[in-house]
Design a protein around this motif. Sequence first.
Motif, PDB file in Angstrom:
ATOM      1  N   VAL A 140      38.037  63.638  32.351  1.00 29.32           N
ATOM      2  CA  VAL A 140      37.762  63.682  33.786  1.00 29.32           C
ATOM      3  C   VAL A 140      38.573  64.835  34.359  1.00 29.32           C
ATOM      4  O   VAL A 140      39.792  64.887  34.207  1.00 29.32           O
ATOM      5  CB  VAL A 140      38.154  62.368  34.493  1.00 29.32           C
ATOM      6  CG1 VAL A 140      37.917  62.491  35.997  1.00 29.32           C
ATOM      7  CG2 VAL A 140      37.374  61.188  33.917  1.00 29.32           C
ATOM      8  N   TRP A 141      37.880  65.769  35.016  1.00 33.46           N
ATOM      9  CA  TRP A 141      38.504  66.948  35.591  1.00 33.46           C
ATOM     10  C   TRP A 141      38.652  66.776  37.099  1.00 33.46           C
ATOM     11  O   TRP A 141      37.782  66.202  37.753  1.00 33.46           O
ATOM     12  CB  TRP A 141      37.665  68.196  35.328  1.00 33.46           C
ATOM     13  CG  TRP A 141      37.478  68.549  33.877  1.00 33.46           C
ATOM     14  CD1 TRP A 141      36.570  68.021  33.006  1.00 33.46           C
ATOM     15  CD2 TRP A 141      38.207  69.532  33.133  1.00 33.46           C
ATOM     16  NE1 TRP A 141      36.681  68.615  31.771  1.00 33.46           N
ATOM     17  CE2 TRP A 141      37.682  69.542  31.815  1.00 33.46           C
ATOM     18  CE3 TRP A 141      39.244  70.410  33.442  1.00 33.46           C
ATOM     19  CZ2 TRP A 141      38.149  70.398  30.825  1.00 33.46           C
ATOM     20  CZ3 TRP A 141      39.722  71.258  32.457  1.00 33.46           C
ATOM     21  CH2 TRP A 141      39.184  71.239  31.161  1.00 33.46           C
ATOM     22  N   ARG A 142      39.715  67.310  37.649  1.00 33.19           N
ATOM     23  CA  ARG A 142      39.930  67.341  39.101  1.00 33.19           C
ATOM     24  C   ARG A 142      39.834  68.788  39.575  1.00 33.19           C
ATOM     25  O   ARG A 142      40.553  69.669  39.080  1.00 33.19           O
ATOM     26  CB  ARG A 142      41.294  66.770  39.469  1.00 33.19           C
ATOM     27  CG  ARG A 142      41.588  66.795  40.975  1.00 33.19           C
ATOM     28  CD  ARG A 142      43.021  66.381  41.262  1.00 33.19           C
ATOM     29  NE  ARG A 142      43.300  66.338  42.694  1.00 33.19           N
ATOM     30  CZ  ARG A 142      43.649  67.393  43.427  1.00 33.19           C
ATOM     31  NH1 ARG A 142      43.753  68.590  42.846  1.00 33.19           N
ATOM     32  NH2 ARG A 142      43.881  67.269  44.724  1.00 33.19           N
ATOM     33  N   CYS A 169      41.302  73.710  38.442  1.00 32.93           N
ATOM     34  CA  CYS A 169      40.557  72.677  37.720  1.00 32.93           C
ATOM     35  C   CYS A 169      41.435  72.140  36.601  1.00 32.93           C
ATOM     36  O   CYS A 169      41.738  72.861  35.641  1.00 32.93           O
ATOM     37  CB  CYS A 169      39.260  73.262  37.166  1.00 32.93           C
ATOM     38  SG  CYS A 169      38.221  72.064  36.301  1.00 32.93           S
ATOM     39  N   SER A 188      33.063  64.524  35.504  1.00 31.70           N
ATOM     40  CA  SER A 188      33.147  63.970  34.146  1.00 31.70           C
ATOM     41  C   SER A 188      32.374  64.836  33.172  1.00 31.70           C
ATOM     42  O   SER A 188      31.425  65.529  33.547  1.00 31.70           O
ATOM     43  CB  SER A 188      32.580  62.546  34.099  1.00 31.70           C
ATOM     44  OG  SER A 188      31.177  62.545  34.333  1.00 31.70           O
ATOM     45  N   LEU A 218      39.228  54.622  40.403  1.00 33.19           N
ATOM     46  CA  LEU A 218      38.115  55.390  39.851  1.00 33.19           C
ATOM     47  C   LEU A 218      37.518  54.627  38.677  1.00 33.19           C
ATOM     48  O   LEU A 218      38.214  54.291  37.715  1.00 33.19           O
ATOM     49  CB  LEU A 218      38.590  56.763  39.368  1.00 33.19           C
ATOM     50  CG  LEU A 218      37.520  57.640  38.692  1.00 33.19           C
ATOM     51  CD1 LEU A 218      36.411  57.996  39.672  1.00 33.19           C
ATOM     52  CD2 LEU A 218      38.151  58.904  38.104  1.00 33.19           C
ATOM     53  N   PRO A 263      44.608  55.954  40.495  1.00 32.96           N
ATOM     54  CA  PRO A 263      45.006  57.312  40.874  1.00 32.96           C
ATOM     55  C   PRO A 263      46.514  57.459  40.844  1.00 32.96           C
ATOM     56  O   PRO A 263      47.262  56.503  41.034  1.00 32.96           O
ATOM     57  CB  PRO A 263      44.466  57.452  42.308  1.00 32.96           C
ATOM     58  CG  PRO A 263      43.427  56.400  42.430  1.00 32.96           C
ATOM     59  CD  PRO A 263      43.864  55.273  41.555  1.00 32.96           C
ATOM     60  N   GLY A 310      37.051  62.327  45.657  1.00 27.70           N
ATOM     61  CA  GLY A 310      38.149  61.382  45.680  1.00 27.70           C
ATOM     62  C   GLY A 310      38.710  61.168  47.064  1.00 27.70           C
ATOM     63  O   GLY A 310      38.388  61.894  48.013  1.00 27.70           O
ATOM     64  N   TRP A 353      46.969  57.482  36.749  1.00 30.17           N
ATOM     65  CA  TRP A 353      45.760  57.647  35.947  1.00 30.17           C
ATOM     66  C   TRP A 353      45.789  56.774  34.691  1.00 30.17           C
ATOM     67  O   TRP A 353      45.319  57.155  33.632  1.00 30.17           O
ATOM     68  CB  TRP A 353      45.510  59.116  35.602  1.00 30.17           C
ATOM     69  CG  TRP A 353      45.150  59.881  36.826  1.00 30.17           C
ATOM     70  CD1 TRP A 353      45.924  60.799  37.470  1.00 30.17           C
ATOM     71  CD2 TRP A 353      43.954  59.767  37.602  1.00 30.17           C
ATOM     72  NE1 TRP A 353      45.291  61.258  38.609  1.00 30.17           N
ATOM     73  CE2 TRP A 353      44.076  60.643  38.709  1.00 30.17           C
ATOM     74  CE3 TRP A 353      42.795  58.997  37.473  1.00 30.17           C
ATOM     75  CZ2 TRP A 353      43.085  60.772  39.674  1.00 30.17           C
ATOM     76  CZ3 TRP A 353      41.815  59.124  38.434  1.00 30.17           C
ATOM     77  CH2 TRP A 353      41.956  60.002  39.522  1.00 30.17           C
ATOM     78  N   TYR A 408      37.270  67.135  44.070  1.00 31.20           N
ATOM     79  CA  TYR A 408      36.027  66.840  43.363  1.00 31.20           C
ATOM     80  C   TYR A 408      36.386  66.427  41.939  1.00 31.20           C
ATOM     81  O   TYR A 408      37.047  67.178  41.209  1.00 31.20           O
ATOM     82  CB  TYR A 408      35.113  68.068  43.312  1.00 31.20           C
ATOM     83  CG  TYR A 408      35.014  68.858  44.592  1.00 31.20           C
ATOM     84  CD1 TYR A 408      35.093  68.239  45.844  1.00 31.20           C
ATOM     85  CD2 TYR A 408      34.864  70.251  44.562  1.00 31.20           C
ATOM     86  CE1 TYR A 408      35.007  68.973  47.019  1.00 31.20           C
ATOM     87  CE2 TYR A 408      34.774  70.994  45.730  1.00 31.20           C
ATOM     88  CZ  TYR A 408      34.855  70.346  46.955  1.00 31.20           C
ATOM     89  OH  TYR A 408      34.776  71.084  48.115  1.00 31.20           O
ATOM     90  N   TYR A 409      35.960  65.252  41.537  1.00 33.59           N
ATOM     91  CA  TYR A 409      36.232  64.750  40.194  1.00 33.59           C
ATOM     92  C   TYR A 409      34.947  64.838  39.373  1.00 33.59           C
ATOM     93  O   TYR A 409      33.896  64.339  39.791  1.00 33.59           O
ATOM     94  CB  TYR A 409      36.766  63.327  40.259  1.00 33.59           C
ATOM     95  CG  TYR A 409      38.154  63.271  40.856  1.00 33.59           C
ATOM     96  CD1 TYR A 409      39.279  63.217  40.040  1.00 33.59           C
ATOM     97  CD2 TYR A 409      38.347  63.334  42.230  1.00 33.59           C
ATOM     98  CE1 TYR A 409      40.561  63.210  40.576  1.00 33.59           C
ATOM     99  CE2 TYR A 409      39.622  63.335  42.781  1.00 33.59           C
ATOM    100  CZ  TYR A 409      40.724  63.271  41.960  1.00 33.59           C
ATOM    101  OH  TYR A 409      41.985  63.274  42.497  1.00 33.59           O
TER     102      TYR A 409
END
Length: 336
Positions: free
Chosen positions: A225-227, A243, A211, A264, A292, A203, A295, A208-209
């Motif tokens: 979707v995890w960050r 995470c 899926s 995104l 972003p 991002g 979201w 790090y994103y």
Amino acid sequence: MALTGGLLIPAASAQASVPSYEFASPAFGLATAPDGSLLVADAGAGIVELRNGVGTLAAPLPGVTDVAPIGRGDMFAVTGGGEDASARKLFRVSGGATREIADLGAFEAAVNPDGEEIDSNPYDVAALGGGKALVADAGANALLVVDQQGNVDWVATLPDELASTANAKQLAGCPAAPPEFAFVCTLPEMIPAQGVATSVAVGPDGAYYVSELKGFPGPIGASKVWRVEPGTRHAECGTSPACTVVADGFTSIVDLAFAPNGTLYVVEIDEASFLAVELGSGTSGTVNACSPGSWTCTPVATGLSMPMAATVGKDGTVYALTQGLLPGAAKVIALS
């Protein structure tokens, strides 16, 4: 996932970018090169470059599932599972020549980050600074990082979660399912489903994103979707504060792509889940745009046939790779 009102672009209005090029298929990945050309990971042949309406095989690499440009003519590529000697590997591709960087299948066999059955199916790759690459391994349910010397480590794993079997039962035709699917009708209401890491994108914040598809039983609205915080190592998503979930409510996510403005794009292979595609009834894939910060996510294209990936061109055009699993039918279309 919060959905807002907005313009929906039906598949019929999209324009095929390269109508004359026939991919060997299946085709899984799509990326924009620094010079503006589009790169397609065509597992049947290799990396295909689409430039000015003409498609050429830029690098032979059967089994390729994704590509991540680094510079002009230079990129990372990953291959998925299979019996070929090139399977489950990370490659550096320069000027059409491929060089193996790391054996991701060997890493899974030796380390097995999620502690479940040993299974490696590298599906997506993103370039990281310092010559490193991030790899979403769908079989391992893990996000990996590889340095330029080929050293592999795991960044995070996706958790198993209880998922509804209602969609699987409907797709199988329960209670009168054919014999080969009769077992689906006997399943309890909820069973554990694997996360299945299908994509990674870096991002604008450097995070790090990742899926998740959500594996069998193919539940509706259960993909996330995890960050993952930059520099993270060995985080177990679902319990680690490094995470966190930033967007959810999706179904069977297969790709993520950031636009230069930070939007995104999230690709769902089918609103009835990947299981509908496997059973031959999937016709309703979606590409969503997520803002972003808030979201808030809005569909920008619906009713797509097997969308596998998306990318944003240098001019801001959003492209999608559709019909990726149909032999000879894959195509790249412009959504905006």
